[in-house]
Design a protein around this motif. Sequence first.
Motif, PDB file in Angstrom:
ATOM      1  N   THR A   1      46.583  37.797 -18.367  1.00 26.32           N
ATOM      2  CA  THR A   1      45.362  38.244 -17.928  1.00 26.32           C
ATOM      3  C   THR A   1      44.840  37.343 -16.969  1.00 26.32           C
ATOM      4  OG1 THR A   1      44.166  37.191 -19.678  1.00 26.32           O
ATOM      5  CG2 THR A   1      44.691  39.241 -20.316  1.00 26.32           C
TER       6      THR A   1
ATOM      7  N   ASP B   1      41.920  36.495 -16.574  1.00 29.44           N
ATOM      8  CA  ASP B   1      40.809  35.618 -16.724  1.00 29.44           C
ATOM      9  C   ASP B   1      41.363  34.382 -17.601  1.00 29.44           C
ATOM     10  OD1 ASP B   1      39.112  37.112 -15.472  1.00 29.44           O
ATOM     11  OD2 ASP B   1      38.776  38.462 -17.122  1.00 29.44           O
TER      12      ASP B   1
ATOM     13  N   ARG C   1      32.993  29.302 -27.012  1.00 29.69           N
ATOM     14  CA  ARG C   1      33.286  30.099 -25.636  1.00 29.69           C
ATOM     15  C   ARG C   1      31.968  30.285 -24.890  1.00 29.69           C
ATOM     16  NH1 ARG C   1      38.332  33.142 -25.031  1.00 29.69           N
ATOM     17  NH2 ARG C   1      39.620  32.363 -26.428  1.00 29.69           N
TER      18      ARG C   1
ATOM     19  N   PHE D   1      32.258  31.272 -20.979  1.00 32.85           N
ATOM     20  CA  PHE D   1      32.851  32.689 -20.957  1.00 32.85           C
ATOM     21  C   PHE D   1      31.995  33.666 -21.011  1.00 32.85           C
ATOM     22  CE2 PHE D   1      36.166  29.760 -22.141  1.00 32.85           C
ATOM     23  CZ  PHE D   1      37.357  30.226 -21.962  1.00 32.85           C
ATOM     24  N   SER D   2      32.314  34.850 -20.418  1.00 30.49           N
ATOM     25  CA  SER D   2      31.367  35.984 -20.399  1.00 30.49           C
ATOM     26  C   SER D   2      31.606  36.711 -21.633  1.00 30.49           C
ATOM     27  CB  SER D   2      31.835  36.918 -19.292  1.00 30.49           C
ATOM     28  OG  SER D   2      33.097  37.600 -19.110  1.00 30.49           O
TER      29      SER D   2
ATOM     30  N   GLU E   1      35.049  38.751 -21.395  1.00 33.99           N
ATOM     31  CA  GLU E   1      36.319  37.715 -21.886  1.00 33.99           C
ATOM     32  C   GLU E   1      36.251  37.453 -23.320  1.00 33.99           C
ATOM     33  OE1 GLU E   1      36.613  34.825 -18.072  1.00 33.99           O
ATOM     34  OE2 GLU E   1      34.978  34.528 -19.293  1.00 33.99           O
ATOM     35  N   THR E   2      35.047  37.201 -23.976  1.00 34.38           N
ATOM     36  CA  THR E   2      34.951  37.006 -25.515  1.00 34.38           C
ATOM     37  C   THR E   2      35.554  38.124 -26.300  1.00 34.38           C
ATOM     38  OG1 THR E   2      33.257  35.328 -25.136  1.00 34.38           O
ATOM     39  CG2 THR E   2      33.730  36.467 -27.230  1.00 34.38           C
TER      40      THR E   2
ATOM     41  N   THR F   1      37.304  40.838 -25.097  1.00 30.33           N
ATOM     42  CA  THR F   1      38.907  41.086 -24.707  1.00 30.33           C
ATOM     43  C   THR F   1      39.706  39.971 -25.688  1.00 30.33           C
ATOM     44  OG1 THR F   1      38.105  41.625 -22.610  1.00 30.33           O
ATOM     45  CG2 THR F   1      40.483  41.020 -22.951  1.00 30.33           C
TER      46      THR F   1
END
Length: 289
Positions: free
Chosen positions: A30, A32, A82, A87-88, A91-92, A94
């Motif tokens: 990924t 990210d 996170r 972290f967005s 992202e968390t 996913t």
Amino acid sequence: MAKPASRLPVILAESAKLILADWLATLKATPDARLPATELETQCDSIVTRLAQACRDGNVSSVGAASFATLRDILTELSRTRALQGFSPVETATFILSLKQPLFARLRAVYSAEPERLATEMLTVSELIDALGLFMMETYQRAREEVIIRQQAEISELSTPVVKLWQGILALPLIGTLDSARTQVAMENLLDSIVRYEADIAIIDITGVPTVDTLVAQHLLKTVAAARLMGADCIISGIRPQIAQTMVHLGVELNVVSKANLSDAFALALRRLGKTVVNHGRPVPVQPT
């Protein structure tokens, strides 16, 4: 006919290494991905291990069960970490949701000749990972809210500094809209400073306050009253013509000495303490109040 028991616990136990390898490959691919490889591997390994244990010891569809307690603790810590690392939410989410594909791959390998069982097990896995994802997002959201609240408190404290102008004279410059929370912080900072510096006079400067209404006036009066209880007199400075007109229109009375600007208030404070300002070695006359 009774529903066949899920074989997910057995699949997790027997294929943990394969599932972990596939999951890590997916995560590292990924764009990210920004965690160090070793840290990511440690996190994923602990999740797969605890997930297998939780499914073996309890109901695979009940994330809130006692058997999932250790896994929930791990996900809680990961979510908080996170959130603090920036972290967005995507992202968390996913991160944990990407575990579906490796699990689906193992289910297809096991149930290749049983399409109905495959569909049932895939639904079970999907619901399980979705529940874990929701749990992570709830924890992440709480952590982000805690960060925001802490930052707001720190900003509020920084926006209400108490400045020592002279021996026995303090200034509290206020900037922005006053509410109950900011007034409480300002009051605490002022009272602490009065005690620390043994101040006799506190100047509350509201030049940076955009407007003064009845509520703001009440907050100011509370601060003045608290300072007086600590033995310090107060002077309010920075009341602009527009604010003065608004206060008269609203019938607001501060019942405290006020000056148009901070310099006038400082001069008044010096006179009250019997101080004389000296310019180039010559005394500058100070007009009596």
